[in-house]
Structures are given as structure tokens and as C-alpha cells.
Scaffold this motif. Structure first.
Motif, PDB file in Angstrom:
ATOM      1  N   GLU A 157       0.839  -1.189   0.000  1.00 27.93           N
ATOM      2  CA  GLU A 157       0.000   0.000   0.000  1.00 27.93           C
ATOM      3  C   GLU A 157       0.878   1.244   0.000  1.00 27.93           C
ATOM      4  O   GLU A 157       1.995   1.245   0.526  1.00 27.93           O
ATOM      5  N   SER A 158       0.351   2.325  -0.588  1.00 26.58           N
ATOM      6  CA  SER A 158       1.099   3.575  -0.668  1.00 26.58           C
ATOM      7  C   SER A 158       0.133   4.742  -0.536  1.00 26.58           C
ATOM      8  O   SER A 158      -1.065   4.556  -0.279  1.00 26.58           O
ATOM      9  N   PHE A 159       0.645   5.948  -0.733  1.00 22.87           N
ATOM     10  CA  PHE A 159      -0.213   7.126  -0.666  1.00 22.87           C
ATOM     11  C   PHE A 159      -1.331   7.062  -1.696  1.00 22.87           C
ATOM     12  O   PHE A 159      -2.371   7.719  -1.537  1.00 22.87           O
ATOM     13  N   ARG A 160      -1.162   6.276  -2.752  1.00 23.76           N
ATOM     14  CA  ARG A 160      -2.198   6.192  -3.788  1.00 23.76           C
ATOM     15  C   ARG A 160      -3.465   5.493  -3.294  1.00 23.76           C
ATOM     16  O   ARG A 160      -4.537   5.699  -3.867  1.00 23.76           O
ATOM     17  N   ASN A 161      -3.339   4.683  -2.271  1.00 24.18           N
ATOM     18  CA  ASN A 161      -4.534   4.050  -1.715  1.00 24.18           C
ATOM     19  C   ASN A 161      -5.464   5.075  -1.067  1.00 24.18           C
ATOM     20  O   ASN A 161      -6.676   4.849  -0.981  1.00 24.18           O
ATOM     21  N   GLU A 162      -4.914   6.191  -0.618  1.00 18.79           N
ATOM     22  CA  GLU A 162      -5.749   7.259  -0.080  1.00 18.79           C
ATOM     23  C   GLU A 162      -6.443   8.023  -1.201  1.00 18.79           C
ATOM     24  O   GLU A 162      -7.518   8.596  -0.995  1.00 18.79           O
ATOM     25  N   MET A 163      -5.861   7.996  -2.397  1.00 17.62           N
ATOM     26  CA  MET A 163      -6.453   8.682  -3.534  1.00 17.62           C
ATOM     27  C   MET A 163      -7.575   7.858  -4.168  1.00 17.62           C
ATOM     28  O   MET A 163      -8.561   8.409  -4.668  1.00 17.62           O
ATOM     29  N   TRP A 164      -7.417   6.541  -4.155  1.00 18.00           N
ATOM     30  CA  TRP A 164      -8.384   5.640  -4.787  1.00 18.00           C
ATOM     31  C   TRP A 164      -8.442   4.364  -3.946  1.00 18.00           C
ATOM     32  O   TRP A 164      -7.512   3.563  -3.964  1.00 18.00           O
ATOM     33  N   PRO A 165      -9.512   4.178  -3.174  1.00 18.05           N
ATOM     34  CA  PRO A 165      -9.565   3.050  -2.225  1.00 18.05           C
ATOM     35  C   PRO A 165      -9.370   1.678  -2.856  1.00 18.05           C
ATOM     36  O   PRO A 165      -8.899   0.758  -2.187  1.00 18.05           O
ATOM     37  N   ALA A 166      -9.725   1.536  -4.135  1.00 21.77           N
ATOM     38  CA  ALA A 166      -9.586   0.234  -4.786  1.00 21.77           C
ATOM     39  C   ALA A 166      -8.188   0.001  -5.339  1.00 21.77           C
ATOM     40  O   ALA A 166      -7.939  -1.030  -5.984  1.00 21.77           O
ATOM     41  N   TYR A 167      -7.286   0.951  -5.101  1.00 21.79           N
ATOM     42  CA  TYR A 167      -5.921   0.790  -5.600  1.00 21.79           C
ATOM     43  C   TYR A 167      -5.290  -0.467  -4.985  1.00 21.79           C
ATOM     44  O   TYR A 167      -5.674  -0.901  -3.898  1.00 21.79           O
ATOM     45  N   LYS A 168      -4.327  -1.038  -5.675  1.00 23.32           N
ATOM     46  CA  LYS A 168      -3.731  -2.309  -5.251  1.00 23.32           C
ATOM     47  C   LYS A 168      -3.283  -2.245  -3.790  1.00 23.32           C
ATOM     48  O   LYS A 168      -2.694  -1.255  -3.345  1.00 23.32           O
ATOM     49  N   ASP A 169      -3.601  -3.306  -3.056  1.00 25.86           N
ATOM     50  CA  ASP A 169      -3.238  -3.340  -1.638  1.00 25.86           C
ATOM     51  C   ASP A 169      -2.534  -4.631  -1.233  1.00 25.86           C
ATOM     52  O   ASP A 169      -2.242  -4.850  -0.058  1.00 25.86           O
ATOM     53  N   GLY A 170      -2.274  -5.488  -2.212  1.00 21.26           N
ATOM     54  CA  GLY A 170      -1.545  -6.712  -1.922  1.00 21.26           C
ATOM     55  C   GLY A 170      -2.398  -7.821  -1.340  1.00 21.26           C
ATOM     56  O   GLY A 170      -1.872  -8.877  -0.966  1.00 21.26           O
ATOM     57  N   SER A 171      -3.713  -7.607  -1.279  1.00 23.61           N
ATOM     58  CA  SER A 171      -4.577  -8.597  -0.636  1.00 23.61           C
ATOM     59  C   SER A 171      -4.598  -9.929  -1.374  1.00 23.61           C
ATOM     60  O   SER A 171      -4.864 -10.969  -0.772  1.00 23.61           O
ATOM     61  N   GLY A 172      -4.323  -9.917  -2.661  1.00 25.85           N
ATOM     62  CA  GLY A 172      -4.351 -11.162  -3.416  1.00 25.85           C
ATOM     63  C   GLY A 172      -2.985 -11.793  -3.634  1.00 25.85           C
ATOM     64  O   GLY A 172      -2.852 -12.767  -4.388  1.00 25.85           O
ATOM     65  N   VAL A 173      -1.976 -11.244  -2.983  1.00 29.21           N
ATOM     66  CA  VAL A 173      -0.609 -11.743  -3.201  1.00 29.21           C
ATOM     67  C   VAL A 173      -0.381 -13.021  -2.392  1.00 29.21           C
ATOM     68  O   VAL A 173      -0.757 -13.120  -1.226  1.00 29.21           O
ATOM     69  N   ASP A 174       0.235 -14.006  -3.033  1.00 31.60           N
ATOM     70  CA  ASP A 174       0.589 -15.261  -2.387  1.00 31.60           C
ATOM     71  C   ASP A 174       1.381 -14.970  -1.102  1.00 31.60           C
ATOM     72  O   ASP A 174       2.399 -14.267  -1.149  1.00 31.60           O
ATOM     73  N   PRO A 175       0.943 -15.479   0.047  1.00 36.39           N
ATOM     74  CA  PRO A 175       1.665 -15.214   1.302  1.00 36.39           C
ATOM     75  C   PRO A 175       3.130 -15.623   1.256  1.00 36.39           C
ATOM     76  O   PRO A 175       3.983 -14.976   1.880  1.00 36.39           O
ATOM     77  N   HIS A 176       3.459 -16.693   0.531  1.00 36.29           N
ATOM     78  CA  HIS A 176       4.860 -17.107   0.396  1.00 36.29           C
ATOM     79  C   HIS A 176       5.678 -16.020  -0.311  1.00 36.29           C
ATOM     80  O   HIS A 176       6.849 -15.801   0.025  1.00 36.29           O
ATOM     81  N   LEU A 177       5.030 -15.367  -1.273  1.00 37.84           N
ATOM     82  CA  LEU A 177       5.702 -14.300  -2.002  1.00 37.84           C
ATOM     83  C   LEU A 177       5.810 -13.045  -1.151  1.00 37.84           C
ATOM     84  O   LEU A 177       6.880 -12.428  -1.058  1.00 37.84           O
ATOM     85  N   LYS A 178       4.712 -12.656  -0.509  1.00 38.56           N
ATOM     86  CA  LYS A 178       4.708 -11.432   0.292  1.00 38.56           C
ATOM     87  C   LYS A 178       5.757 -11.505   1.405  1.00 38.56           C
ATOM     88  O   LYS A 178       6.399 -10.500   1.734  1.00 38.56           O
TER      89      LYS A 178
END
Length: 287
Positions: A56-77
Motif C-alpha cells: 500500500e502507498s499514498f495512492r490508496n488514499e487517492m483511490w480506495p480500490a488501488y492495489k493493496d496486496g490482498s491477493g498476493v501469495d503469502p509465500h511471495l509477500k
């Protein structure tokens, strides 16, 4: 002198999903370190690697649907901090981004490199179309996987618009990877034709009868642009890389060989070959 600016987030994803990766917990990290050492083997001397330490970055405050890593493989994250520590141990400059994104660090570093009279070429190592906006003059983009190089003309041939218009293009067509949709009805063909003619959103005529870019459905597209104009400006702002990240100066990015922690990192990664490889490169370079 050339400098190489590596999209570490892309590299981590690429290595994790490689068909050759048999270790979901450490394999991507080994692959990224090996990939950066390969740059040194190919003659690179100054290398900086940008990562999204926090997705997440400052862009999530600009657009709530901006990428947040919720779908990232936990092994990768889980490997983001691991790869950052490993790269530092092996002597690479790492920009681990928290408020901003890896793309912003790459854009900032490209700006710094382009301003250095000693630098002949700054190479942004990623296929990410967003970074096309940084290309021009000394700054090139390199898709290492396909060994494709893009200067300003190459970006236009690839995306249909010149580098300066890339954020405008993304505003109209959206970016599914980043989570913003663009405007209804606008596609790459229509957006490319309009932006090649007028470059930026604010320069597009309000009257569709004045459109001479050979765009079909001009009246409908123009009506959509006018109805959602503020949203388009927001999407363009989201898509625009920032160039004020703290990345240091070019001399900071010179590879000087592995540090004292490299042996322990290589052992933790079960990758003694990386340490041997780095040692050979250090001897060769006199680092």
C-alpha cells in the motif's frame, strides 16, 4: 557510464512464478539476487533496486480500490523483507519504499542519473508500461526477460503514445494491475489516436466536431470524457510517477561486492553458489 535501475518487485514476482522455482519460501529471493549478479557479470557497475516494502502507498488514499496486496501469495509477500536484506548483503543499493512505490524510486533515480553528466545511459529494468513515462534522452527501458529495449520511439511504438502521454493513456484505459478502471468506452486504440494528436487530456477539444484524429465514436467518447473529466484527472495523477524519493546520488549505487553478512545470507538461502559467484565478480572487478 551506465546505471541499471531494477524493478525489484517485478523481479520477485517473476522469480516466484517461474516454472523453475521449486522453493516457494526462498526461491524467488535466490532468483532475484542471481538476476542482479547477472547484471554485474554483463558489465553493469552501478545498480539500484527498488522494492515495495509495503504494497500500500499514498495512492490508496487517492483511490480506495488501488492495489493493496490482498491477493498476493503469502509465500511471495513474506519474501519482500528477505530479498531486500539479501540484496543489501550482496552489495546492492536497495530502495525499500513505504509511503511511495518502487516505480517512484525508479523514476527518481532515472532523474538523478539523467542529470549526471557522467552517465551515458540510465536503464530502467522492467517491462512495466507505467515506467514508459520516464523514458527519453538518456533514459531507456529494458525488458530483460524478452531482451527488448525501448527509447522514446520504442515506447510510442509499444503503447501508441509518446512517453509524456503515458499517464494520460492510463487515465483513459485504466490499469487493472493497479486497480483503477479508466473511463467507460475508451480503449487503447481510441485513446492512442486522441493522445497522439493532442498529447494531454486538457488539450483535447471540448467540441467533438473539432476532433481530427480519425477516431470513431468521437461524440460518445467526448461525452464520456466530459462527464468523468475529474475522475480522469485523478487517474492520471495516480498513474504519474513521483520523482522526489530519496535515492542518493549515482556514486552511491556502485557495486562494491558482497558485505560481511553475505555468507550468513547465502547459508540461510541454501545458496552457497551465490556467494561464490559474487566472490568471483569481486575479484574480477577489483571491488
Amino acid at each position: 557510464m551506465q546505471v541499471h535501475l531494477v524493478d525489484g518487485t517485478y523481479e520477485l514476482f517473476r522469480q516466484h512464478f517461474s516454472k523453475f522455482n521449486k522453493d516457494p519460501d526462498r526461491g524467488a529471493t535466490r532468483g532475484v539476487v542471481a538476476s542482479c549478479l547477472a547484471l554485474i557479470e554483463q558489465g553493469a557497475t552501478h545498480v539500484g533496486v527498488a522494492t515495495d516494502h509495503v504494497i500500500e502507498s499514498f495512492r490508496n488514499e487517492m483511490w480506495p480500490a488501488y492495489k493493496d496486496g490482498s491477493g498476493v501469495d503469502p509465500h511471495l509477500k513474506a519474501q519482500f523483507p528477505l530479498v531486500e536484506d539479501a540484496l543489501r548483503a550482496f552489495g546492492f543499493r536497495v530502495w525499500a519504499m513505504v509511503e511511495q512505490e518502487a516505480d517512484d524510486a525508479l523514476a527518481a533515480a532515472a532523474r538523478v542519473a539523467a542529470a549526471d553528466e557522467r552517465v551515458e545511459r540510465a536503464v530502467i529494468c522492467t517491462p512495466d508500461k507505467d515506467l514508459g513515462q520516464c523514458v527519453g534522452g538518456k533514459v531507456w527501458q529494458w525488458d530483460r526477460r524478452q531482451d527488448k529495449w525501448f527509447d522514446a520511439d520504442g515506447v510510442q511504438a509499444r503503447l501508441g503514445v509518446p512517453p509524456a502521454s503515458v499517464p494520460d493513456l492510463l487515465a483513459l484505459v485504466g490499469d487493472s494491475a493497479d486497480g483503477f478502471p479508466g473511463l467507460p468506452g475508451w480503449g487503447a486504440t481510441s485513446a492512442g489516436a486522441v493522445l497522439r494528436r493532442w498529447r494531454h487530456l486538457e488539450d483535447v477539444p471540448h467540441d467533438p466536431l473539432a476532433w481530427d484524429a480519425g477516431v470513431r465514436g468521437a461524440a460518445t467518447l467526448n461525452a464520456t470524457l466530459r462527464e468523468h473529466y475529474d475522475l480522469a484527472l485523478l487517474f492520471r495523477d495516480i498513474a504519474t510517477t513521483r520523482t522526489d524519493a530519496e535515492v542518493g546520488v549515482v556514486d552511491d549505487w556502485r557495486w562494491a561486492g558482497p558485505g560481511p553478512d553475505a555468507a550468513a545470507v547465502a547459508e540461510a538461502l541454501d545458496a552457497p553458489q551465490l556467494l561464490e559467484r559474487a566472490g568471483r565478480l569481486t575479484d574480477r572487478a577489483g571491488a
